[in-house]
Design a protein around this motif. Structure first.
Motif, mmCIF file in Angstrom:
data_model
loop_
_atom_site.group_PDB
_atom_site.id
_atom_site.type_symbol
_atom_site.label_atom_id
_atom_site.label_comp_id
_atom_site.label_asym_id
_atom_site.label_seq_id
_atom_site.Cartn_x
_atom_site.Cartn_y
_atom_site.Cartn_z
ATOM 1 N N THR A 213 -0.001 -3.502 -7.881
ATOM 2 C CA THR A 213 -0.658 -2.694 -8.914
ATOM 3 C C THR A 213 0.026 -2.921 -10.261
ATOM 4 O O THR A 213 0.973 -3.710 -10.373
ATOM 5 C CB THR A 213 -0.581 -1.205 -8.562
ATOM 6 O OG1 THR A 213 0.797 -0.850 -8.368
ATOM 7 C CG2 THR A 213 -1.342 -0.910 -7.271
ATOM 8 N N SER A 214 -0.475 -2.209 -11.291
ATOM 9 C CA SER A 214 0.125 -2.337 -12.633
ATOM 10 C C SER A 214 0.222 -0.966 -13.297
ATOM 11 O O SER A 214 -0.223 -0.778 -14.420
ATOM 12 C CB SER A 214 -0.718 -3.289 -13.500
ATOM 13 O OG SER A 214 -2.081 -2.827 -13.543
ATOM 14 N N TYR A 215 0.787 0.009 -12.573
ATOM 15 C CA TYR A 215 0.943 1.347 -13.131
ATOM 16 C C TYR A 215 1.974 1.323 -14.255
ATOM 17 O O TYR A 215 2.966 0.578 -14.205
ATOM 18 C CB TYR A 215 1.370 2.333 -12.046
ATOM 19 C CG TYR A 215 0.376 2.434 -10.908
ATOM 20 C CD1 TYR A 215 -0.916 2.930 -11.128
ATOM 21 C CD2 TYR A 215 0.718 2.008 -9.629
ATOM 22 C CE1 TYR A 215 -1.831 3.013 -10.083
ATOM 23 C CE2 TYR A 215 -0.187 2.089 -8.581
ATOM 24 C CZ TYR A 215 -1.466 2.592 -8.813
ATOM 25 O OH TYR A 215 -2.374 2.663 -7.791
ATOM 26 N N ASN B 77 5.191 -1.559 -8.250
ATOM 27 C CA ASN B 77 4.013 -2.336 -8.650
ATOM 28 C C ASN B 77 3.946 -3.656 -7.897
ATOM 29 O O ASN B 77 2.872 -4.106 -7.475
ATOM 30 C CB ASN B 77 4.042 -2.596 -10.168
ATOM 31 C CG ASN B 77 3.548 -1.390 -10.960
ATOM 32 O OD1 ASN B 77 2.670 -0.663 -10.501
ATOM 33 N ND2 ASN B 77 4.118 -1.171 -12.137
ATOM 34 N N ALA C 233 -2.000 8.264 -8.400
ATOM 35 C CA ALA C 233 -2.893 7.316 -7.726
ATOM 36 C C ALA C 233 -2.712 7.367 -6.212
ATOM 37 O O ALA C 233 -3.686 7.267 -5.458
ATOM 38 C CB ALA C 233 -2.626 5.902 -8.245
ATOM 39 N N LYS C 234 -1.477 7.555 -5.782
ATOM 40 C CA LYS C 234 -1.204 7.555 -4.350
ATOM 41 C C LYS C 234 -1.397 8.945 -3.730
ATOM 42 O O LYS C 234 -1.467 9.068 -2.504
ATOM 43 C CB LYS C 234 0.222 7.067 -4.070
ATOM 44 C CG LYS C 234 0.432 5.602 -4.440
ATOM 45 C CD LYS C 234 -0.472 4.705 -3.622
ATOM 46 C CE LYS C 234 -0.357 3.255 -4.008
ATOM 47 N NZ LYS C 234 -1.261 2.398 -3.222
#
Length: 796
Positions: free
Chosen positions: A242-244, A237, A253-254
């Protein structure tokens, strides 16, 4: 056709295992030489440390496989079937070449061998391609061969020889000026400073080499996705901004782990960049930190800082060897496997698929690297040839005198003479005060330092030189690695060891011509490696091209037969050397001790001399030229051993205590009689061989009968002598001396009989000359033996 190529891949895999074995056997000298030669730690400890280093180096070696794929030739210009010819030719040549050098006990470069094998095979296949395609001229060969890269590798390797020797000599000279040979009596801070310099250099070297293993680091990062996800998620993160909340969300997401892998590479690149851009800062901080740690180790824990340096340095060079040279052993088979997978998935015929895919970055599974590491470690522990190669390097760099393996030649004599002249010139212009200081610092420790130690326990050189060897080699390899310059770790470590030997005055006037000749022999072997690797690989590639399936099988079978033959021959030689009673140097310092040791030598000498005399007479009677030639070699070996005992007279006399100086006269007298006997045996063997080799008439039946009678009688007497010295029953010497007198009379009778035959019936001048020569030398042999027994009897 697909089945043929899968069998070819399997063969390459087996060849890779064999190549690992022969390669480690040769390159063990790189990291074992200093630790074993200095006797700083036990042999077992040396092997454990080296094994751990090899295992670590093997793991971090991924990404260094490029030389086998695109370093020497342009893969996009070759079809799959042509690439397989190149790779097969390289592996067959490499195994046979390295095994040849291992059998000789000579260190060579696995890097040079693989480079020139790839070059030779690729050039051969290129010429065949151009010859088959009339639209292409030979001037376009540069399109197929990576000339610039190949030249860079070759020049880099050759340059490393000169640089390593020069830097090794300079650093050792300065170190010895500061520490002297009596370094243990120096202030503790001097050892701490040396420890700071050495450990900083070696540990920086470990990081420079270790940080190259990006693939392993990335795999660790990826593995952590499934094992310790929370800590990795926090880092990810931060990295991506990010804030997964979960790993699954991050991957979704990736889209894949690709970007995570990129992140891992970014970490390694950042760390590597930090090391490369802050070299002086890291070295300065490291020097201060390790100097303090060294001082604490010396003062508080009473540790020997030099031993610590040798342990760390051995680990570092073992790591470098595995990390740098593993490509030489498994790079080709891995490249072949990748090419095979591309070909199978393409569906294109083998002779139509250009191997452009090999131009990409190489990735090697960690499991394969671990397997390779295990094989290398096992080889290190169990290879007798590896120890022979190490012995050659230690013999050339040892501080004291001893058995010289190489003979002097005109080149070594010329270099030594030139060096002496230059040394005398420098001595004349240097200030007297400086010359006195240098002389004091280079003053050797007295021989009494090693009294009580067995010959095999005396170090070949001290721990200061061993530490300098490891430190300088590590620094040079680190610099070359950081600058992406190609080099041979064998060349660097060997030439550093030779340079430090020269600076340490290990090559004195008594041994310089032999040591220099040895270095020239090894360097000459390196050039031979390059030339023979190029020619042999090209020839094998040409043969395989004639008919791939048939010739590949034939060449593989031939290679296996040669390897088995060489192995059996080496084991037979080693076994024979162990069984044979070699003459031992006298190490006792008293008369009684010398008498005891000489008794063992006389027993061995009489046994071998009697065997050689019998063999010569028997083979002369059979007119067996090859066996006579073998006899001459055996006698030459015995003669060399006696000569080595005579060369040891100086050290023997020096070692005697005051009450036993009289033992020196006994020692010299005994050696004189042993020399007389070997000279008689040598003449008998040489004249017999010459007679048969020149195809002269066989000896007459009566002549052979007379010689066999003498042989039988001599056999009985020598058997009794051997038993007397084995049991130490010297009361029997007088009766044996009387028997020998009877044998002496018998020989005289044979001479008189031959004189009569010559006057009445003998018609061959050559036979008569040979026969008289054999009888007169037998008389000399008997006289020397009798004098030997009389001398021994009178001292008991």
């Amino acid at each position: 056709m697909e089945d043929y190529y899968i069998w070819m891949i399997a063969a390459l895999a087996i060849l890779a295992i064999a190549d690992l074995v022969v390669g480690v056997s040769n390159d063990a000298v790189n990291f074992l030489n200093s630790a074993i030669g200095s006797k700083a730690i036990s042999f077992r400890t040396v092997m454990i440390v080296a094994s751990v280093g090899i295992a670590a180096g093997a793991i971090f070696s991924s990404g260094l496989m490029e030389v086998a794929r695109k370093g020497i030739f342009v893969p996009g210009e070759f079809y799959f079937d042509e690439i397989m010819i190149i790779f097969m030719a390289v592996m067959i040549t490499d195994i046979l070449l390295l095994d040849f050098f291992n059998s000789l006990g000579m260190p060579t470069s696995t890097t040079v061998s693989i480079v020139f094998e790839l070059l030779g095979a690729a050039v051969c296949v290129t010429i065949l391609k151009i010859n088959a395609d009339h639209a292409v001229s030979f001037s376009e060969i540069g399109n197929y061969i990576n000339n610039e890269k190949a030249l860079e590798i070759i020049l880099g390797i050759l340059l490393s020889v000169v640089v390593a020797f020069s830097i090794g000599a300079l650093v050792q000279f300065i170190t010895r000026l500061l520490l002297s040979f009596n370094y243990e009596e120096k202030p503790k801070w001097s050892g701490a400073v040396f420890g700071g310099v050495a450990l900083t250099a070696i540990l920086y070297f470990i990081f420079v080499k270790g940080i190259k293993g990006t693939n392993f680091a990335n795999q660790v990062i990826q593995t952590s996705v499934n094992t310790s996800g929370n800590s990795f998620l926090t880092w990810a993160n931060t990295f991506f901004g990010t804030s997964y909340t979960s790993i699954d969300e991050l991957i979704a997401a990736k889209g894949s782990l690709y970007d995570i892998d990129v992140a891992g590479q970014s970490i390694m690149t950042t760390l590597q960049g930090f090391l490369e851009n802050n070299v002086f800062l890291i070295i300065a901080v490291g020097f201060i930190m390790w100097s303090l740690i060294s001082y604490l180790a010396i003062t508080l824990f009473k540790s020997n800082i030099y031993k610590i340096i040798i342990v760390v340095g051995t680990f570092a060079l073992a790591l470098a060897f595995a990390g740098n040279d593993l490509v030489n052993f498994i790079g080709v088979p891995i490249a072949a496997w990748e090419a095979y997978k591309v070909w199978v998935s393409s569906g294109i015929p083998a002779d139509e698929l250009l191997m452009t895919s090999l131009s990409g970055k190489a990735e090697t599974p960690t499991l394969l690297l671990l397997i390779a590491g295990v094989i290398m470690v096992l080889t290190l522990w169990f290879s007798a040839k590896a120890r022979d190669v190490v012995k050659t390097s230690i013999d050339l760099s040892r501080q004291g005198e001893g058995q010289e393996r190489f003979k002097a030649n005109f080149l070594s004599r010329g270099v030594v003479r030139g060096t002496i002249v230059a040394s005398e010139f420098m001595t004349a212009i240097l200030p007297t005060s400086f010359k006195k200081f240098v002389s004091k610092q280079f003053e050797q420790l007295p021989a009494s330092t090693y009294i009580g130690l067995k010959k095999e326990d005396i170090p070949a050189f001290d721990m200061v030189r061993a530490a300098v060897n490891l430190m300088v080699a590590g620094i040079l390899i680190s610099i070359a690695t950081s600058m992406k310059l190609p080099l041979s770790t064998t060349y660097v470590t060997f030439m550093v060891a030779m340079g430090t030997s020269l600076a340490d005055k290990a090559w004195g006037t008594e041994s310089a011509v032999y040591r220099v000749a040895g270095v020239f022999n090894v360097i000459g072997g390196w050039f031979f490696t390059a030339l023979s690797a190029f020619i042999a690989a090209a020839l094998i590639a040409f043969l395989i091209n004639i008919n791939q399936p048939v010739m590949t099988l034939v060449l593989l079978v031939a290679a296996v037969i040669i390897l088995i033959r060489n192995t059996l021959k080496y084991r037979k030689k080693t076994k024979a050397d162990k069984v044979e009673d070699t003459l031992k140097r006298y190490e006792s310092s008293s008369v009684q001790g010398v008498i005891e040791e000489s008794a063992d030598n006389i027993k061995s000498f009489i046994k071998r001399g009697n065997k050689m005399y019998n063999a010569t007479i028997d083979n002369l009677a059979k007119y067996d030229l090859q066996s006579l030639k073998k006899n001459r070699k055996g006698i030459a070996k015995l003669e060399t051993e006696v000569e080595q005992l005579r060369d040891n007279i100086f050290y023997f006399i020096k070692n005697l205590d005051e009450a036993s100086v009289g033992a020196s006269n006994f020692y010299i007298t005994i050696l004189g009689y042993l020399e007389d006997i070997t000279q008689s045996l040598e003449y008998i063997a040489k004249s017999s061989y010459k007679h048969v080799n020149n195809n002269h008439k066989k000896l007459r039946f009566n002549q052979i009968k007379d010689l066999k009678e003498i042989e039988a009688q001599l056999n009985e007497v020598y058997d009794k002598i051997e038993k007397v010295f084995e049991l130490r029953d010297f009361s029997q010497l007088s009766s044996i001396i009387e028997e020998k007198q009877e044998l002496f009379v018998m020989v005289n009778q044979k001479i008189n009989r031959q004189i009569e035959r010559t006057r009445t019936e003998e018609s061959s001048p050559k036979n008569t000359t040979l026969y008289f020569g054999l009888l007169t030398e037998t008389k000399d042999l008997l006289s020397a033996t009798m004098n030997l027994l009389i001398t021994y009897r009178d001292h008991n």
